[in-house]
Design a protein around this motif. Structure first.
Motif, PDB file in Angstrom:
ATOM      1  N   ILE A 109       0.840  -1.220   0.000  1.00  0.00           N
ATOM      2  CA  ILE A 109       0.000   0.000   0.000  1.00  0.00           C
ATOM      3  C   ILE A 109       0.866   1.257   0.000  1.00  0.00           C
ATOM      4  O   ILE A 109       0.411   2.327  -0.396  1.00  0.00           O
ATOM      5  CB  ILE A 109      -0.993   0.028   1.193  1.00  0.00           C
ATOM      6  N   GLY A 110       2.119   1.100   0.430  1.00  0.00           N
ATOM      7  CA  GLY A 110       3.011   2.272   0.490  1.00  0.00           C
ATOM      8  C   GLY A 110       3.518   2.715  -0.878  1.00  0.00           C
ATOM      9  O   GLY A 110       3.706   3.911  -1.111  1.00  0.00           O
ATOM     10  N   VAL A 111       3.718   1.757  -1.776  1.00  0.00           N
ATOM     11  CA  VAL A 111       4.343   2.079  -3.078  1.00  0.00           C
ATOM     12  C   VAL A 111       3.541   3.125  -3.880  1.00  0.00           C
ATOM     13  O   VAL A 111       4.102   4.129  -4.316  1.00  0.00           O
ATOM     14  CB  VAL A 111       4.596   0.791  -3.896  1.00  0.00           C
ATOM     15  N   PRO A 112       2.231   2.934  -4.059  1.00  0.00           N
ATOM     16  CA  PRO A 112       1.517   3.921  -4.885  1.00  0.00           C
ATOM     17  C   PRO A 112       1.122   5.196  -4.118  1.00  0.00           C
ATOM     18  O   PRO A 112       0.553   6.120  -4.712  1.00  0.00           O
ATOM     19  CB  PRO A 112       0.254   3.164  -5.316  1.00  0.00           C
ATOM     20  N   PRO A 127      -6.015   3.308   2.567  1.00  0.00           N
ATOM     21  CA  PRO A 127      -5.452   2.937   1.261  1.00  0.00           C
ATOM     22  C   PRO A 127      -6.550   2.637   0.249  1.00  0.00           C
ATOM     23  O   PRO A 127      -7.572   2.061   0.606  1.00  0.00           O
ATOM     24  CB  PRO A 127      -4.660   1.663   1.582  1.00  0.00           C
ATOM     25  N   ASN A 128      -6.355   3.065  -0.981  1.00  0.00           N
ATOM     26  CA  ASN A 128      -7.325   2.655  -2.010  1.00  0.00           C
ATOM     27  C   ASN A 128      -6.666   1.913  -3.156  1.00  0.00           C
ATOM     28  O   ASN A 128      -7.314   1.522  -4.112  1.00  0.00           O
ATOM     29  CB  ASN A 128      -8.192   3.818  -2.510  1.00  0.00           C
ATOM     30  N   GLU A 129      -5.344   1.733  -3.089  1.00  0.00           N
ATOM     31  CA  GLU A 129      -4.690   0.849  -4.064  1.00  0.00           C
ATOM     32  C   GLU A 129      -3.467   0.203  -3.417  1.00  0.00           C
ATOM     33  O   GLU A 129      -2.946   0.685  -2.409  1.00  0.00           O
ATOM     34  CB  GLU A 129      -4.311   1.596  -5.353  1.00  0.00           C
ATOM     35  N   SER A 130      -3.033  -0.897  -4.016  1.00  0.00           N
ATOM     36  CA  SER A 130      -1.895  -1.638  -3.466  1.00  0.00           C
ATOM     37  C   SER A 130      -1.242  -2.456  -4.575  1.00  0.00           C
ATOM     38  O   SER A 130      -1.928  -2.924  -5.491  1.00  0.00           O
ATOM     39  CB  SER A 130      -2.392  -2.601  -2.369  1.00  0.00           C
ATOM     40  N   ARG A 161       0.744  -0.710  15.554  1.00  0.00           N
ATOM     41  CA  ARG A 161      -0.592  -0.351  15.117  1.00  0.00           C
ATOM     42  C   ARG A 161      -1.056  -1.229  13.962  1.00  0.00           C
ATOM     43  O   ARG A 161      -0.271  -1.595  13.103  1.00  0.00           O
ATOM     44  CB  ARG A 161      -0.623   1.118  14.638  1.00  0.00           C
ATOM     45  N   GLY A 162      -2.344  -1.536  13.969  1.00  0.00           N
ATOM     46  CA  GLY A 162      -2.918  -2.352  12.906  1.00  0.00           C
ATOM     47  C   GLY A 162      -3.713  -1.502  11.924  1.00  0.00           C
ATOM     48  O   GLY A 162      -4.208  -0.430  12.275  1.00  0.00           O
ATOM     49  N   LEU A 163      -3.797  -2.008  10.718  1.00  0.00           N
ATOM     50  CA  LEU A 163      -4.613  -1.365   9.684  1.00  0.00           C
ATOM     51  C   LEU A 163      -5.566  -2.437   9.161  1.00  0.00           C
ATOM     52  O   LEU A 163      -5.143  -3.574   8.946  1.00  0.00           O
ATOM     53  CB  LEU A 163      -3.701  -0.905   8.543  1.00  0.00           C
ATOM     54  N   ASN A 164      -6.828  -2.098   8.972  1.00  0.00           N
ATOM     55  CA  ASN A 164      -7.782  -3.040   8.378  1.00  0.00           C
ATOM     56  C   ASN A 164      -8.298  -2.497   7.063  1.00  0.00           C
ATOM     57  O   ASN A 164      -8.886  -1.413   7.045  1.00  0.00           O
ATOM     58  CB  ASN A 164      -8.982  -3.263   9.309  1.00  0.00           C
ATOM     59  N   SER A 165      -8.039  -3.217   5.987  1.00  0.00           N
ATOM     60  CA  SER A 165      -8.565  -2.805   4.684  1.00  0.00           C
ATOM     61  C   SER A 165      -8.597  -4.027   3.771  1.00  0.00           C
ATOM     62  O   SER A 165      -7.598  -4.743   3.644  1.00  0.00           O
ATOM     63  CB  SER A 165      -7.672  -1.725   4.077  1.00  0.00           C
ATOM     64  N   ASP A 166      -9.726  -4.230   3.113  1.00  0.00           N
ATOM     65  CA  ASP A 166      -9.844  -5.369   2.191  1.00  0.00           C
ATOM     66  C   ASP A 166      -8.803  -5.308   1.081  1.00  0.00           C
ATOM     67  O   ASP A 166      -8.444  -6.338   0.509  1.00  0.00           O
ATOM     68  CB  ASP A 166     -11.253  -5.414   1.573  1.00  0.00           C
ATOM     69  N   ILE A 167      -8.321  -4.111   0.809  1.00  0.00           N
ATOM     70  CA  ILE A 167      -7.345  -3.962  -0.277  1.00  0.00           C
ATOM     71  C   ILE A 167      -6.024  -4.693   0.020  1.00  0.00           C
ATOM     72  O   ILE A 167      -5.250  -4.987  -0.885  1.00  0.00           O
ATOM     73  CB  ILE A 167      -7.134  -2.457  -0.564  1.00  0.00           C
ATOM     74  N   THR A 168      -5.796  -5.000   1.297  1.00  0.00           N
ATOM     75  CA  THR A 168      -4.539  -5.677   1.656  1.00  0.00           C
ATOM     76  C   THR A 168      -4.638  -7.202   1.549  1.00  0.00           C
ATOM     77  O   THR A 168      -3.641  -7.892   1.760  1.00  0.00           O
ATOM     78  CB  THR A 168      -4.099  -5.333   3.098  1.00  0.00           C
ATOM     79  N   ARG A 169      -5.808  -7.723   1.264  1.00  0.00           N
ATOM     80  CA  ARG A 169      -5.911  -9.202   1.244  1.00  0.00           C
ATOM     81  C   ARG A 169      -5.042  -9.774   0.124  1.00  0.00           C
ATOM     82  O   ARG A 169      -5.113  -9.316  -1.007  1.00  0.00           O
ATOM     83  CB  ARG A 169      -7.367  -9.638   1.046  1.00  0.00           C
ATOM     84  N   PRO A 170      -4.225 -10.780   0.452  1.00  0.00           N
ATOM     85  CA  PRO A 170      -3.340 -11.338  -0.563  1.00  0.00           C
ATOM     86  C   PRO A 170      -4.111 -11.987  -1.723  1.00  0.00           C
ATOM     87  O   PRO A 170      -5.243 -12.447  -1.549  1.00  0.00           O
ATOM     88  CB  PRO A 170      -2.552 -12.408   0.206  1.00  0.00           C
TER      89      PRO A 170
END
Ligand code: NZQ
Ligand code: ZN
Length: 389
Positions: A109-112, A127-130, A161-170
């Motif tokens: 998520i950090g790259v873009p 995050p909205n892209e990964s 710290r945790g982040l929850n976002s469906d965008i991170t699902r492998p």
């Protein structure tokens, strides 16, 4: 039961030899990838060579980054982001446990993103892209291979710290139980505790009419109760390792939490413990979760009694159901101890010096609340930490 939406896009390839699919699966997402791993276990076990062969066989070019530590650090995430940008990486393959997968997600998520990746972990941005990620799992525990979470520690102030976002699902998870044969007993036990607590964080709810998910939760807990001791006794017991590996993936995919609100106070409290003292997450949970249970159980005695009866087959005390509830907590704590886990802060050589600091830092809502089943304020968190001494 509450209304819900559920997205679980991760392709799971389970069983012997699944790691050999790393090249073919990665090639679907990029011809140049980042191969990310931990502090060396994959080189000792020979897994590294198998993964490299599999990538080369599929014509996948890779840049590698090793050295992910348990309780993974932000500095390595930033290094990975830099590498991915400079080398025009299109995909990240994580090989290891939850720390490696969480680092891959954070890099992804950090790259873009134009700002600092920590913004995502400190509620400043979503995050909205990964970059797409995939995982080869060597430790059944965190369930990051199917979860929408990533947990990172910022060395500047030691905030975990945790982040929850469906965008991170492998995109995919390759799960070969044989890869967990080399785990030390301590890590096997830590992983088993983490799996159980992922289920229990969802189980303790006031939500009515969630019978199916209750029973799915209980089945998963009973499987870990049965198979974790077998894996501890015999590390290369394939059926036992397979049950535990599947339980880890199920427990945190959120399938067991649908239609209800999870609690998660214990995880937030434990993250302070592992941030400050660098203890293994599962060991921290073995201490915090029973203390949380003792502190909150009177909020909903019937639910705690149900847990005791259905998971530990405790004979119900119909006149004083509180006794049934307390028996269940005792059994769970006893199980953690039998697996060689700490169940008190003193077992981790932690005293009361920094309890106030942990209670202050513990993540809470803008209204000052941690947890959902019982809404805890700062002093409740401190009381739980004191109960855990
Ligand atoms: O660094 P390497 O050499 O890979 O060694 C690791 C590490 O020392 C070792 N290990 C892994 N597989 C092995 C092995 N040793 C021998 N044989 C194997 N097959 O085990 C050690 C611990 O690894 P780590 O990845 O840190 O463990 P785990 O999978 O328990 O992950 C813990 C992290 O995940 C976070 C935790 O807070 C913690 O930071 N969590 C992530 C979640 C998520 N993303 O959904 C949810 C969890 O609640 C949790 O918070
Ligand atoms: Zn956990």
């Amino acid at each position: 039961m509450q209304n819900f939406e559920y997205l679980s896009p991760t392709k799971i390839i389970f069983g012997q030899g699944s790691e050999l699919r790393a090249g073919a699966e990665s090639a679907r997402f990029g011809k140049k990838i980042l191969l990310l791993y931990g502090q060396g276990n994959i080189k000792v076990s020979g897994l590294y060579d198998k993964i490299v062969d599999s990538l080369l066989n599929e014509g996948v070019e890779f840049v590698e980054l090793g050295g992910v530590q348990p309780n993974p650090r932000l500095s390595l995430v930033e290094k990975g982001i830099k590498i991915c940008r400079e080398q025009e990486i299109g995909f990240i393959l994580a090989v290891g446990g939850g720390s490696v997968v969480d680092t891959a997600k954070a890099i992804g998520i950090g790259v873009p993103y134009q700002g600092k990746v920590w913004d995502f972990y400190s509620d400043k941005a979503l995050p909205n892209e990964s970059l797409p990620t995939g995982a080869v799992i060597t430790l059944a525990a965190a369930g990051s291979e199917t979860s929408k979470s990533s947990v990172i520690t910022n060395e500047d102030g030691w905030f975990k710290r945790g982040l929850n976002s469906d965008i991170t699902r492998p995109k995919f998870a390759l799960l070969n139980p044989e890869l967990t044969f080399t785990l030390p007993s301590y890590q096997t036990a830590c992983g088993s505790v983490d799996i159980m607590v992922h289920v229990l964080e969802r189980y303790f709810t006031d939500e009515k009419n969630v019978d199916l998910t209750d029973r799915l939760c209980e089945a998963t807990l009973c499987s870990v109760l049965k198979y974790a001791p077998l894996a501890l006794r015999c590390p290369d017991d394939f059926p036992a390792r397979a049950e535990i590996m599947w339980a880890a993936a199920i427990a945190h995919s959120d399938f067991l939490g649908l239609g209800r609100l999870g609690d998660w106070a214990s995880h937030k409290i434990e993250h302070e413990l592992s941030a400050i003292y660098d203890v293994a997450h599962g060991a921290g949970l073995a201490v915090i979760f029973p203390a949380w249970m003792k502190y909150v159980c009177r909020h909903n005695i019937p639910r705690f009694a149900q847990f005791a009866q259905r998971v530990f087959r405790v004979e119900p005390d119909l006149e004083f159901p509180e006794n049934t509830a307390l028996e269940g907590i005792k059994y769970l704590e006893g199980f953690f101890r039998e697996m060689g886990m700490p169940t008190r802060l003193k077992d981790l050589n932690i005293g009361d010096e920094r309890l106030g600091e942990m209670a202050d830092k513990c993540r809470r809502t803008p209204a000052g609340i941690t947890g959902n089943f019982v809404e805890l304020k700062r002093n409740d968190v401190l009381n739980i930490l004191q109960l855990a001494l």
